[in-house]
Design a protein around this motif. Structure first.
Motif, mmCIF file in Angstrom:
data_model
loop_
_atom_site.group_PDB
_atom_site.id
_atom_site.type_symbol
_atom_site.label_atom_id
_atom_site.label_comp_id
_atom_site.label_asym_id
_atom_site.label_seq_id
_atom_site.Cartn_x
_atom_site.Cartn_y
_atom_site.Cartn_z
ATOM 1 N N TYR A 165 0.859 -1.187 0.000
ATOM 2 C CA TYR A 165 0.000 0.000 0.000
ATOM 3 C C TYR A 165 0.894 1.236 0.000
ATOM 4 N N SER A 166 0.683 2.140 -0.943
ATOM 5 C CA SER A 166 1.539 3.322 -1.090
ATOM 6 C C SER A 166 0.778 4.585 -0.722
ATOM 7 N N TYR A 167 1.397 5.451 0.103
ATOM 8 C CA TYR A 167 0.814 6.754 0.437
ATOM 9 C C TYR A 167 1.215 7.796 -0.602
ATOM 10 N N HIS A 168 2.462 7.805 -0.981
ATOM 11 C CA HIS A 168 2.940 8.723 -2.017
ATOM 12 C C HIS A 168 4.291 8.214 -2.519
ATOM 13 N N GLY A 169 4.683 8.704 -3.674
ATOM 14 C CA GLY A 169 5.946 8.269 -4.264
ATOM 15 C C GLY A 169 5.777 7.023 -5.114
ATOM 16 N N GLU A 170 6.707 6.821 -6.029
ATOM 17 C CA GLU A 170 6.667 5.666 -6.928
ATOM 18 C C GLU A 170 7.809 4.713 -6.590
ATOM 19 N N LEU A 171 7.443 3.522 -6.127
ATOM 20 C CA LEU A 171 8.422 2.512 -5.767
ATOM 21 C C LEU A 171 8.830 1.733 -7.004
ATOM 22 N N HIS A 172 10.138 1.716 -7.300
ATOM 23 C CA HIS A 172 10.622 1.075 -8.521
ATOM 24 C C HIS A 172 11.203 -0.321 -8.281
ATOM 25 N N ALA A 173 11.934 -0.502 -7.181
ATOM 26 C CA ALA A 173 12.630 -1.768 -6.963
ATOM 27 C C ALA A 173 12.964 -1.940 -5.484
ATOM 28 N N MET A 174 13.192 -3.212 -5.090
ATOM 29 C CA MET A 174 13.584 -3.517 -3.713
ATOM 30 C C MET A 174 14.517 -4.713 -3.689
ATOM 31 N N ASN A 175 15.447 -4.689 -2.720
ATOM 32 C CA ASN A 175 16.231 -5.873 -2.378
ATOM 33 C C ASN A 175 15.849 -6.243 -0.953
ATOM 34 N N VAL A 176 15.363 -7.472 -0.754
ATOM 35 C CA VAL A 176 14.818 -7.841 0.549
ATOM 36 C C VAL A 176 15.291 -9.224 0.985
ATOM 37 N N ASP A 177 15.125 -9.475 2.273
ATOM 38 C CA ASP A 177 15.207 -10.820 2.834
ATOM 39 C C ASP A 177 13.798 -11.194 3.265
ATOM 40 N N ILE A 178 13.335 -12.366 2.876
ATOM 41 C CA ILE A 178 11.982 -12.807 3.215
ATOM 42 C C ILE A 178 12.055 -13.814 4.352
#
Length: 381
Positions: A165-178
Motif C-alpha cells: 500500500y503506497s501513500y505517495h511516491g513511486e516505488l521502482h525496486a527492492m532488495n529484501v530478505d523474506i
C-alpha cells in the motif's frame, strides 16, 4: 450482556465488528486519617495494610465503572487493551486511571474460521491447476511512505509476489530478505531477493513475480511473512535501510480483522502517551498533532485511508517556487486538498501558517518557506 473486559485484543469465540475509539475512567479517592495511620503502622511492622488495600480495590472498581459508562455511551459492548495506572496526589489521596479501546463484538458461529492464509485455485480443462497461497506481512517500517501487507506464492511456478500500500511516491525496486514465520514459532529465511519491476494501481503496488523455491515441507506450515528491506528505489532515488523493522503488536487474527475493516496499511491499534501517539499505520506523531503525518488519519479516528492519499511534495516544488509568498503557497496547497480530496502533512501546513503570521509583520517569507519545504522533503520523502 454486560461490558466484557480484556487486557488482550480479542475474545475467544467472538469477532470484533467495529472499533469505537479510546475511552477511560478515572477515580480519585481520599484514604482518610485512620487509613494513613494504619498504613504507617503497617509500614513500620512490615505487614500488609488492609485499610489501603480495601481503598485501592474500591478506587479501581469505581474507575472501571466509569470506563464502562464511557464505553456504553459509544455503543460498545466490550473493551480491549485494558490498562490500569495508579498514582498518589497527596499522602491521603490516591488516583486510579483505567483505559482501553471500546469495541462492538459479536459471536462467531461454531463452524466459522478466520484463515491466516487463503488459496485461490483456477485452471482450464487440460491445463495444470494454478494454486496461489496468500500470507499476511506482519512487519512494517513506521516512517516509510508505504506498507507491505501480503505476499502471494504460486505453488506451481514457485514464484512470489509482494503487495504494497503506497501513500505517495513511486516505488521502482527492492532488495529484501523474506522471513517465513511458521505455526511452530520458528522461521525460514530466504535472503537477497530482488524485485526490479513494480506496477501501480489505485494506491496498491504489485511487485513482479520472482522465483523462490520454497519446499513443500516448509510452505505448508507458514503462517505469516516478515519482509526485511535492505534497499529500495523510490522516485528514482536509492535508499538503504539500516534500522530494524517493527512487528505488529496485534495478534494475527486481530491484525487481519483490522485490515479488513480499515485498510491494508493497518499495522496496530491507536496508542497514546504524554508525548506522542501511534497511528493505525504504525507512524508515531507528536501529541499536539491531530492528523497522522504519514497516512492522514485523525487521532483515534477509525477509518480507511482515502485512495488518493498524500501527494508527493517533491513534484510540486517547481510550481510552488513560482508563487509570490508563503500565503500563496499555503493557499495553493489548501486548494489542492479541497479539489483533489488529498492531504498534505499537518507539520507542513502548520509551519506555513506560522510563516504567514511572520510574513504579515516582517515582510515576504517565501525564501524561508521554500527552504523549510526542501528540508522537509529531503528528510521525509
Amino acid at each position: 450482556m454486560g461490558i466484557l473486559l480484556t487486557s488482550g485484543y480479542n475474545f475467544e469465540g467472538y469477532r470484533i465488528k467495529k472499533y469505537l475509539g479510546f475511552c477511560s475512567g478515572e477515580c480519585a479517592l481520599g484514604t482518610g486519617f485512620l487509613s494513613s495511620l494504619g498504613a504507617g503502622i503497617a509500614d513500620i511492622l512490615g505487614s500488609n495494610s488492609t485499610a489501603y488495600k480495601e481503598k485501592l480495590a474500591k478506587a479501581k472498581s469505581m474507575a472501571i465503572s466509569e470506563l464502562e459508562k464511557s464505553a456504553r455511551s459509544l455503543g460498545a459492548n466490550a473493551i480491549i487493551g485494558l490498562d490500569a495506572d495508579y498514582t498518589t496526589f497527596t499522602s491521603d489521596i490516591m488516583g486510579v486511571i483505567v483505559s482501553g479501546t471500546a469495541v462492538m463484538i459479536e459471536k462467531i458461529d461454531a463452524d466459522e474460521k478466520l484463515p491466516f492464509s487463503k488459496s485461490v485455485s483456477s485452471g482450464m480443462e487440460g491445463q495444470k491447476e494454478n494454486t496461489t497461497l496468500y500470507f499476511p506481512v506482519i512487519n512494517f517500517y513506521p516512517d516509510l511512505p508505504f506498507r507491505l501487507f501480503h505476499t502471494a506464492y504460486d505453488i506451481n511456478t514457485k514464484e512470489i509476489q509482494i503487495f504494497i500500500y503506497s501513500y505517495h511516491g513511486e516505488l521502482h525496486a527492492m532488495n529484501v530478505d523474506i522471513i517465513a514465520n511458521t505455526i511452530f514459532g520458528t522461521c525460514y529465511e530466504y535472503t537477497d531477493v530482488n524485485f526490479i519491476d513494480c506496477s501501480f494501481d489505485a494506491g496498491v503496488i504489485k511487485t513482479e513475480k520472482v522465483l523462490l523455491n520454497i519446499p513443500y515441507n516448509q510452505f505448508k506450515v507458514i503462517q505469516s511473512i516478515s519482509v526485511k528491506i535492505n534497499c529500495y528505489i523510490l522516485d528514482g532515488k536509492t535508499y538503504s535501510l539500516e534500522d530494524g523493522f517493527k512487528i505488529s503488536p496485534l495478534p494475527l487474527k486481530s491484525l487481519l480483522e483490522f485490515r479488513d475493516l480499515y485498510g491494508e496499511d493497518v499495522e496496530c491499534d491507536f496508542n497514546e502517551n504524554a508525548i506522542q501517539w501511534s497511528c493505525m499505520c504504525g507512524h508515531e506523531n507528536a501529541e499536539n498533532i491531530s492528523t497522522c503525518a504519514c497516512c492522514g488519519r485523525g487521532k483515534n479516528i477509525y477509518t480507511k485511508v482515502k485512495s488518493t492519499g498524500m501527494i508527493n511534495l517533491r513534484n510540486l516544488l517547481p510550481e510552488l517556487s513560482e508563487l509570490k509568498n508563503c500565503e500563496e503557497i499555503y493557499q495553493y496547497l489548501r486548494n489542492m486538498e479541497e479539489k483533489q480530496e488529498c492531504h498534505f502533512p499537518e507539520a507542513v501546513m502548520e509551519k506555513l501558517k506560522g510563516l504567514i503570521k511572520t510574513e504579515r509583520m516582517y515582510g515576504n517569507m517565501k525564501r524561508e518557506g521554500m527552504l523549510f519545504l526542501e528540508t522537509y522533503i529531503s528528510e521525509n520523502e
